[in-house]
Design an enzyme around this catalytic site. Structure first.
Site, short mmCIF file in Angstrom:
data_model
loop_
_atom_site.label_atom_id
_atom_site.label_comp_id
_atom_site.label_asym_id
_atom_site.label_seq_id
_atom_site.Cartn_x
_atom_site.Cartn_y
_atom_site.Cartn_z
N GLU A 156 0.84 -1.19 0.00
CA GLU A 156 0.00 0.00 0.00
C GLU A 156 0.88 1.25 0.00
O GLU A 156 1.83 1.34 0.77
CB GLU A 156 -0.91 0.02 1.23
CG GLU A 156 -1.93 1.15 1.18
CD GLU A 156 -2.86 1.17 2.38
OE1 GLU A 156 -4.03 1.52 2.22
OE2 GLU A 156 -2.40 0.83 3.49
N ALA A 299 1.48 -0.54 11.03
CA ALA A 299 0.77 -1.79 10.78
C ALA A 299 0.10 -1.68 9.42
O ALA A 299 -0.14 -0.59 8.91
CB ALA A 299 -0.26 -2.06 11.87
N MET A 300 -0.20 -2.85 8.84
CA MET A 300 -0.80 -2.89 7.51
C MET A 300 -1.82 -4.01 7.44
O MET A 300 -1.54 -5.14 7.86
CB MET A 300 0.29 -3.07 6.44
CG MET A 300 -0.25 -3.24 5.02
SD MET A 300 -1.20 -1.80 4.48
CE MET A 300 -2.23 -2.53 3.22
N GLU A 301 -2.98 -3.72 6.87
CA GLU A 301 -4.14 -4.61 6.90
C GLU A 301 -4.17 -5.63 5.78
O GLU A 301 -5.26 -6.01 5.30
CB GLU A 301 -5.43 -3.78 6.85
CG GLU A 301 -5.69 -3.04 5.54
CD GLU A 301 -5.11 -1.66 5.45
OE1 GLU A 301 -5.52 -0.89 4.56
OE2 GLU A 301 -4.23 -1.33 6.28
N ASN A 302 -3.04 -6.11 5.31
CA ASN A 302 -3.05 -7.12 4.25
C ASN A 302 -4.08 -8.20 4.57
O ASN A 302 -4.19 -8.65 5.70
CB ASN A 302 -1.66 -7.77 4.15
CG ASN A 302 -0.56 -6.76 4.08
OD1 ASN A 302 -0.48 -5.95 3.18
ND2 ASN A 302 0.32 -6.78 5.08
N HIS A 334 -8.05 -1.75 14.71
CA HIS A 334 -8.07 -0.92 13.50
C HIS A 334 -7.77 -1.78 12.26
O HIS A 334 -8.51 -1.72 11.27
CB HIS A 334 -7.03 0.19 13.64
CG HIS A 334 -6.90 1.10 12.46
ND1 HIS A 334 -7.27 2.43 12.49
CD2 HIS A 334 -6.44 0.88 11.19
CE1 HIS A 334 -7.05 2.98 11.31
NE2 HIS A 334 -6.53 2.05 10.51
N GLU A 335 -6.71 -2.58 12.34
CA GLU A 335 -6.34 -3.39 11.18
C GLU A 335 -7.39 -4.46 10.88
O GLU A 335 -7.68 -4.75 9.72
CB GLU A 335 -4.97 -4.04 11.39
CG GLU A 335 -3.84 -3.06 11.66
CD GLU A 335 -3.76 -1.95 10.63
OE1 GLU A 335 -4.02 -2.20 9.44
OE2 GLU A 335 -3.45 -0.81 11.02
#
Length: 905
Positions: A156, A299-302, A334-335
């Site tokens: 992203e 953090a990243m929501e993959n 959140h993620e």
């Protein structure tokens, strides 16, 4: 920006000279769209590179002889196309080129492909495993003194194209099947399997292959994979909608994975809650979270593989750090919210980023955790954090709308800011309060279900809310989403009537009217003659209006502080509301008091009223011991310090006032934490001690006592490596006190812990609090040492150093000069990630003089490529101008108040 070095392995290769970005559409041509990717990836950690092959099923939407897709920093070869259902003939391009600026590959074929047909496109590729934290990149960790490597993705917003050629736009969803070949997977992979020739140049060793199930329809930016010596903790959750049981895992490096237990536990608990709220089952067969040491974002929501920084996600199982638990919950919730907001239903383009991030912030950091942890009182925390954070960005002419146009890739990274997150969440919270939270959530569920596995724009959301509530959400929300800025409501009084007027609030020293007229939910709280309070949900739709109010009884606009606007009363009315709010059993709740103080401080910082008319909000603060009030006062005092940090007299008086507020609390609560104490007490203790450290004065025995308490604990730890006297809640404060009290010896001891941590807890601490402690050194030689040291650390930690140094009065100007001298190196290293804009802002926003303004403006106008942080430069300049005006207009008033506050106690 450096030109991309991608090229094609064809003798007929020719370079493509693209049109200027300003005259060329950034979006890909629509003649083709992807349906399915079959991706095979070979990772060779020993050679620090990867190679792969992808077969992409394509739908032909219009006759075309060109295939245009995204690719960046990849060597592409063996390109061919077959027509599904046609002859077996494979077509190869007659020409091909790279558009390096727009990160595209262009293939031209000998004849057009007909609309309605289906194609299979094959491309082989090779790419470098860089360390720049984007695309498919390489990270490191240490085991038994040896450096180990792992790989992970961060796609992203537009970096999937750095890992494999693709249609790298959120609208162009497809399914994905993937096989990974590496030295640490499950099924043997030998020469007989090596149809793509991956082993030809590979390092020696045993290679294995892992094949993954085909995904649902998804955008490229949430594809993720990783390779390394990871271990995991495992749990599960059972769907309340279907009864299916799904595994949940937290992965990490062997030395630290045990600290992922708390993250695992809260993940297990929250997934069923999300399913029930949205009425939509989590669609994947598992959910993993990978905790890593190198990551630009936190953090990243993959989809199915959340990634997060170790410093943000890990918690010592023996610790009871309430603040850290809250941070893990809010980040992970959140993620996980993104599994619905963004992953199942995705914004059509980055213009609508807030549909992802604003919702994930509201759901994951307020609505859902507030239901699960009511003792944390997150609604009040939301006011003091997100609303205030958003308003500080949005009170400037340099602000941008929540729904912001993103014509090219350079701008996308820059809108991951407080407006897309905090403002969007704040105005959505305002809408939810106005229509009722449960009805709002019904509308959200309708919106999601109408766009399952699809894409959406703003109007789609409003239709869902309107269908559920009958309320015209589109009209109500339009100005808050499509325009920059927010209103201030000025209240005057006459004969049992209040007169309210709206205008745009600007922090630049004036309140200027704009063409925009907001729909303002006034939420007018009034009290009748029997003392009973009621709230009238009036919506102000015009520039000005009048309402009948009993002025002999308490009243207040923006009850509960649900509206995204400021309120400005007359000084007399403000003082009366403040008095009423401080009384026991007041009709004004915590949200009212927080909003009142925030509005007061915002008014102080511009010429709406003289500061002395508003700083009365300090009076009586000692009657409130709730942590959020004191944190808010701390933040407000810090904001004064950021303007007057070079005025010794003001700083001395501010610190004296801070000690007066917080010494009694620290004395009462002490320095020991208990696992079974009220969370507010833990947070309050930390807040009080933090303030005493920040406001220290060696001549005052009480503050010296605080310094000695903390430094003594560090000395014991340094001499014995026994950390039993260092509560996690006070780690950073103890290290800071050590640097300030222990001088160079303590500074070098902390630096050595960072270089050679002996335990997983030390290693985790080194990620953030130890680095920040180094930044508090006051001697010039130690500051310069820190500046040198930061260049040797992980790129992800660079921002921590900058923020820390720019909080240090003695370091501010030293670092500004360092940044200017090494700008080219810093820009080159960090320009493609999320942090470059934050670093620019953190470096220059603290400056306060007219000379600073002129020098900063000249610096960025001197041929700098500011395209990666174009939104930050005007914001920086406006911040400096605000401080100049604040200092000129309010120094005398502030000094007068600070010199006389004791008389009012």
């Amino acid at each position: 920006m450096i030109s991309i070095t991608s090229h094609f392995c064809y003798k007929s290769f020719e370079h493509f000279d693209p049109y200027p970005v300003t005259t060329m559409e950034y979006r890909l041509p629509t003649a083709l769209s992807p349906i399915h990717y079959d991706l095979t990836l070979f990772t060779d950690l020993s050679q620090h590179k990867f190679r792969g092959a992808v077969e992409i099923d394509l739908k032909v939407n219009a006759d075309t002889s060109e295939i245009v897709l995204n690719a960046s920093e990849l060597e592409l070869s063996e390109v061919s196309v077959t027509i599904v259902g046609g002859e077996d003939e494979a077509f190869v391009p007659i020409s091909q080129a790279i558009d390096a600026i727009n990160q595209r590959a262009i293939f031209v074929f000998p004849k057009p492909f007909a609309a309605g047909s289906s194609l299979k496109l094959f491309i082989a590729f090779v790419g470098p495993l860089s360390g720049n934290l984007i695309g498919y990149y390489e990270g490191t960790w240490e085991h038994d003194g040896q450096k180990k490597f792992y790989t992970v993705t961060q796609f992203e917003p537009t970096a999937a194209r750095r890992a494999f050629p693709c249609w790298d736009e959120p609208l162009l969803k497809a399914t994905f099947a993937m096989s990974m070949i590496s030295a640490s997977k499950q099924q043997p992979y030998g020469k007989e399997d090596d149809i793509h020739g991956f082993l030809k140049d590979a390092s020696s060793g045993d290679w294995k292959i892992t094949r993954f199930d085909t995904s649902p329809l998804m955008s490229t930016y949430i594809v993720a994979y990783a390779n390394g010596q990871f271990e995991f903790l495992e749990g599960s959750f059972t769907s309340p909608l279907s009864g299916k049981k799904r595994p949940i895992r937290v992965y990490g490096t062997p030395s630290s994975v045990h600290q992922g237990q708390y993250c695992l536990e809260v993940s297990e608990k929250v997934l069923p809650v999300y399913e029930e709220v949205f009425g939509i089952e989590y669609p994947l067969s598992k959910l993993d979270t990978l905790v890593i040491h190198d990551m630009d974002a936190y953090a990243m929501e993959n989809w199915g593989l959340i990634t997060g920084r170790a410093a943000a996600y890990l918690l010592d199982p023996k610790a009871n750090n309430v603040r850290q638990k809250q941070e893990i919950v809010l980040m992970q919730f959140h993620e996980i919210a993104h599994m619905w907001f963004g992953n199942i239903t995705t914004m059509e383009w980055w213009t609508y980023l807030y549909l992802n991030e604003g919702f994930a912030t509201l759901m994951g950091e307020l609505i859902i955790p507030d239901r699960m942890f009511p003792e944390w009182k997150l609604d009040s925390a939301f006011i003091s954090a997100h609303i205030e954070h958003a308003m500080k960005q949005d009170n400037k002419l340099s602000s941008h709308p929540v729904e912001v146009d993103c014509p090219d890739a350079n701008k996308i990274n820059q809108i991951f800011d407080g407006l897309s997150y905090s403002k969007a969440a704040s105005v959505l919270r305002m809408l939810a309060n106005h229509v009722g939270v449960e009805d709002f959530l019904k509308g959200v569920s309708m919106y999601l279900q109408a766009h399952l596995y699809g894409n959406s724009v703003t109007g789609d959301l409003w239709r869902g809310v309107e269908e559920a509530t009958g309320f015209n959400a589109s009209e109500f929300m339009d100005a808050y989403i499509s325009k920059g800025g927010f209103p201030v409501i000025t209240v005057t009084e006459s004969e049992e009537t209040i007169h309210v007027t709206q205008a745009r609030f600007l922090q630049k020293g004036t309140v200027e009217e704009a063409d925009t007229v907001w729909h303002v939910p006034l939420n007018l709280l009034t009290v009748d003659s029997q003392g009973k309070a009621s709230i009238d949900k009036i919506v102000l739709k015009s520039r000005t209006e009048s309402y009948s109010v009993n002025l002999q009884q308490p009243f207040k606009l923006n009850a509960g502080t649900f509206g995204f606007y400021r309120v400005l009363y007359t000084p007399e009315r403000f003082r009366q509301i403040a008095i009423d709010a401080a009384r026991p059993n007041s009709v004004f709740n915590a949200g009212d008091r927080l909003g009142l103080v925030q509005d007061a401080f915002a008014a102080c910082q511009c010429t709406i009223n003289e500061a002395k008319q508003r700083t009365g909000s300090f009076d009586g603060v000692q009657r409130h011991t709730r942590i959020l009030y004191l944190v808010l006062y701390f933040n407000a005092l810090q904001s004064l310090s950021t303007a007057w940090w070079e005025n010794d007299k003001v700083m001395h008086l501010l610190n004296e006032f801070r000690r007066f507020l917080f010494k009694p609390i620290a004395s009462e609560l002490g320095y020991e934490y208990s696992a079974d104490e009220n969370p507010d007490i833990s947070l309050l203790r930390t807040c009080a001690i933090s303030n005493l450290v920040s406001a220290r004065d060696e001549e005052l025995s009480n503050v010296l006592h605080c310094q000695i308490q903390l430094y003594t604990r560090f000395k014991h730890f340094h001499e014995t490596r026994d950390s039993s006297l260092i509560p996690e809640e006070l780690q950073g404060l103890i290290y800071t006190a050590a640097v300030r009290s222990g001088g160079e010896d303590a500074y070098l001891a902390i630096q050595q812990i960072i270089k050679d941590p002996r335990t997983p807890t030390e290693q985790l601490a080194a990620m953030q609090v130890l680095l920040e402690a180094m930044c508090t050194a006051e001697q010039t030689n130690l500051i310069l040492s820190t500046i040198d040291f930061m260049g040797t650390q992980r790129d992800q930690d660079y921002t921590h150093f900058v923020v820390g140094l720019m909080k240090n009065q003695n370091a501010k100007r030293l670092y500004v000069e360092h940044f200017k001298k090494t700008y080219n190196e810093i820009h080159e290293k960090l320009k493609d990630g999320f942090s470059i804009g934050q670093i620019v802002e953190s470096t220059f926003i603290p400056l306060t003089s007219e000379k600073d303004y002129k020098d900063t403006k000249a610096f960025f106008e001197d041929g700098k490529d500011t395209s990666k942080y174009a939104l930050s430069v005007p914001r920086v300049l406006e911040f400096i101008q605000e401080k100049i005006a604040f200092i000129e207009n309010s120094t005398d008033d502030l000094l007068n108040w600070l010199e006389n506050w004791k008389e009012r106690q």
